[in-house]
Motif scaffolding. Sequence first.
Motif, PDB file in Angstrom:
ATOM      1  N   GLY A  70       0.812  -1.209   0.000  1.00 16.35           N
ATOM      2  CA  GLY A  70       0.000   0.000   0.000  1.00 16.35           C
ATOM      3  C   GLY A  70       0.845   1.258   0.000  1.00 16.35           C
ATOM      4  N   THR A  71       1.883   1.276   0.814  1.00 16.90           N
ATOM      5  CA  THR A  71       2.752   2.458   0.883  1.00 16.90           C
ATOM      6  C   THR A  71       3.495   2.672  -0.427  1.00 16.90           C
ATOM      7  OG1 THR A  71       3.035   2.079   3.257  1.00 16.90           O
ATOM      8  CG2 THR A  71       4.586   3.577   2.197  1.00 16.90           C
ATOM      9  N   GLN A  72       4.028   1.602  -0.978  1.00 16.21           N
ATOM     10  CA  GLN A  72       4.768   1.724  -2.238  1.00 16.21           C
ATOM     11  C   GLN A  72       3.867   2.227  -3.368  1.00 16.21           C
ATOM     12  OE1 GLN A  72       6.269  -2.260  -2.442  1.00 16.21           O
ATOM     13  NE2 GLN A  72       8.057  -1.834  -1.176  1.00 16.21           N
ATOM     14  N   LYS A  73       2.624   1.739  -3.398  1.00 15.85           N
ATOM     15  CA  LYS A  73       1.692   2.189  -4.435  1.00 15.85           C
ATOM     16  C   LYS A  73       1.407   3.683  -4.298  1.00 15.85           C
ATOM     17  CE  LYS A  73      -0.995  -1.766  -6.109  1.00 15.85           C
ATOM     18  NZ  LYS A  73      -0.141  -2.876  -5.736  1.00 15.85           N
ATOM     19  N   GLU A  77       2.038   6.572  -6.999  1.00 20.17           N
ATOM     20  CA  GLU A  77       0.884   7.301  -7.513  1.00 20.17           C
ATOM     21  C   GLU A  77       0.958   8.794  -7.225  1.00 20.17           C
ATOM     22  OE1 GLU A  77      -2.215   3.525  -6.941  1.00 20.17           O
ATOM     23  OE2 GLU A  77      -2.050   5.103  -5.427  1.00 20.17           O
ATOM     24  N   ALA A  78       1.625   9.152  -6.134  1.00 22.98           N
ATOM     25  CA  ALA A  78       1.746  10.566  -5.787  1.00 22.98           C
ATOM     26  C   ALA A  78       2.534  11.331  -6.851  1.00 22.98           C
ATOM     27  CB  ALA A  78       2.418  10.717  -4.428  1.00 22.98           C
ATOM     28  N   ILE A  79       3.432  10.652  -7.528  1.00 26.40           N
ATOM     29  CA  ILE A  79       4.240  11.289  -8.569  1.00 26.40           C
ATOM     30  C   ILE A  79       3.379  11.647  -9.779  1.00 26.40           C
ATOM     31  CG2 ILE A  79       6.177  10.950 -10.162  1.00 26.40           C
ATOM     32  CD1 ILE A  79       7.390   9.047  -8.056  1.00 26.40           C
ATOM     33  N   ASP A 101       5.240  14.859   2.266  1.00 21.94           N
ATOM     34  CA  ASP A 101       4.163  15.839   2.049  1.00 21.94           C
ATOM     35  C   ASP A 101       3.028  15.286   1.193  1.00 21.94           C
ATOM     36  OD1 ASP A 101       5.378  17.921   3.528  1.00 21.94           O
ATOM     37  OD2 ASP A 101       6.669  18.409   1.831  1.00 21.94           O
ATOM     38  N   ILE A 102       2.737  13.994   1.355  1.00 25.19           N
ATOM     39  CA  ILE A 102       1.650  13.358   0.610  1.00 25.19           C
ATOM     40  C   ILE A 102       0.359  13.355   1.428  1.00 25.19           C
ATOM     41  CG2 ILE A 102       0.881  11.198  -0.439  1.00 25.19           C
ATOM     42  CD1 ILE A 102       3.853  10.599  -1.016  1.00 25.19           C
TER      43      ILE A 102
END
Length: 424
Positions: A70-73, A77-79, A101-102
Motif C-alpha cells: 500500500g505504501t509503495q503504491k 501514484e503521488a508522482i 508531504d503526501i
Amino acid sequence: MRTGMLLAAAAALLVSTAAARAQTEIVIQYPYGELFNRTHAEIREAFEKTEAGKDIKVTFRPAYESYEDGTQKVLREAITGQTPDITFQGLNRLRILVDRDIAVPLKGFIEQEKDFEAAGFHQAMFDIGTMKGDVYGIPFAISLPIAYYNLDLVKRAGGDPAHLPTTWDEVFALSAKIDALGDDINGMSYAWNITGNWLFQAPVFSQGGTMMNADETRVAFDGPEGRWAITQIARMVTEGKMPDYREADLRATFAAGKTGIHFTSTSDLAKVTDMIGGKFALKTAAFPDVKPGVGRLPAGGNLAIVLTKDPAKQKAAWEVVKFWTGAEGAAVVARTTGYMPPNKKANEVYLKDFYQSHPNNYVAVSQLPLLTKWYAFPGENGLKITDVIKDHLQSIVNGSRANEPLEVLKEMSADVEKLLPRGS
C-alpha cells in the motif's frame, strides 16, 4: 396542459439527474482484502443511509496486498497524481507519507467539529496519527499480538486449559509436548514475517527495549532486550520445532487443527474462528513475558489518511473518515474482525455486551495498557530496512542459523546502520 405536465416532469427528471450527478465521489483503497472486504462493505452500506452518504459516493479500489504494498503504491501514484482520495495505511507507514508531504493535515477539520468527544473521539486517537504538530491520520483498527491455543491439543499433551503459559519457557515446554503427539502435529508457530517486523518489535518492546535510541542516531535493538528477543525467536525453532511457513500457511495449519499454539495479531481472530468452524476449542491468551513496569507491545492496525488535494473533495473525504472511524463504523470493525476499535463510544455503547459474549476478543482489549507505537525507521530507506530485518530473521527461522542468533543480530544491526540517514 398535457404538454406543460410533460415538460414539468422532464424538468424534474433533469433536476433529479443533475442532483445525482452532483454526488462527490470519494475513492478509497485499503489493505488485506481477506480481512477487510466485508468490513468496508458493511460500513459503506451504513454510510449510504446517512445524510452525508446521500451527497457522497464511496467507491473502492482493489485492496492492497499488504501495508508495504500500500505504501509503495501511494508513493508511486503521488508522482503521477493518481492516488486514491483516502488510503488506509499501517500505523508505522504514516511517517513516510508525512515526510514526503503526501498526507493531508486534518487538525483544521477536527477543530471545526462540535461534540467530537461525545462521538467517541479522544486525544489518544489523535496522538496515534500525530506527526510534526498536526494530525495526519485517524486510527481505524487497532491490534495487538496474542496467543491462540488449540485446547484439544493442549489437553492431549497434558496441559491445563485453565492455566495457559505466561512465559516463553512455559510455551516452549508445552509446545514440545504437543509436537510429540505425532508427525503431522506442530507444537507452535509464530507469525514472525508479519508486515513491518511487527513480531520482532513485540518481544523487544516487551522487555522495555526500543528499535533506535531516543534521538534516532543509532540502532538500539542490538542491546540486551534485542538479544533476549532474537534468542526467543531462535528457541521457537530449536526447542519449539516451529516450521518455516509463510504467514498464510501458518494460519491455515493452525486452523486445520495441526498446530497447538499460534502467535499472531488479534486481527486474525474472526478469520481464524471461521476457518476452524468448530473443529476444536479455541482460546486466546496474552502475549508472554511482558516485563512488569517497563514492557510494552506495539500497536498494529491501520489508520485513515486523506490524500486528495482538492479542497471540495477534502471536505467530503473528512465526512467519510469521520464515519469510518466513528462509533458505528468502529463497531463494525470489532464485529467483523479481531481488531479493537479505538473509538470510545463504539466500545461503551455499540459493543457493550459484545466482549462479554466474545472472551477471545477481550484478551487484546485487556492488553491495551501496554500499547505503544509501532516503530517506523527514519529516512528514505525505511521500507528497505524492514526487508533487511526480515531477511536476517529468515535465516534463523529456516534453521540455517538458528544456533547463532546473536551473530545474526550483530550483522542485522550493522546492515540497518548502513541504511539510516546520514548523521544518524
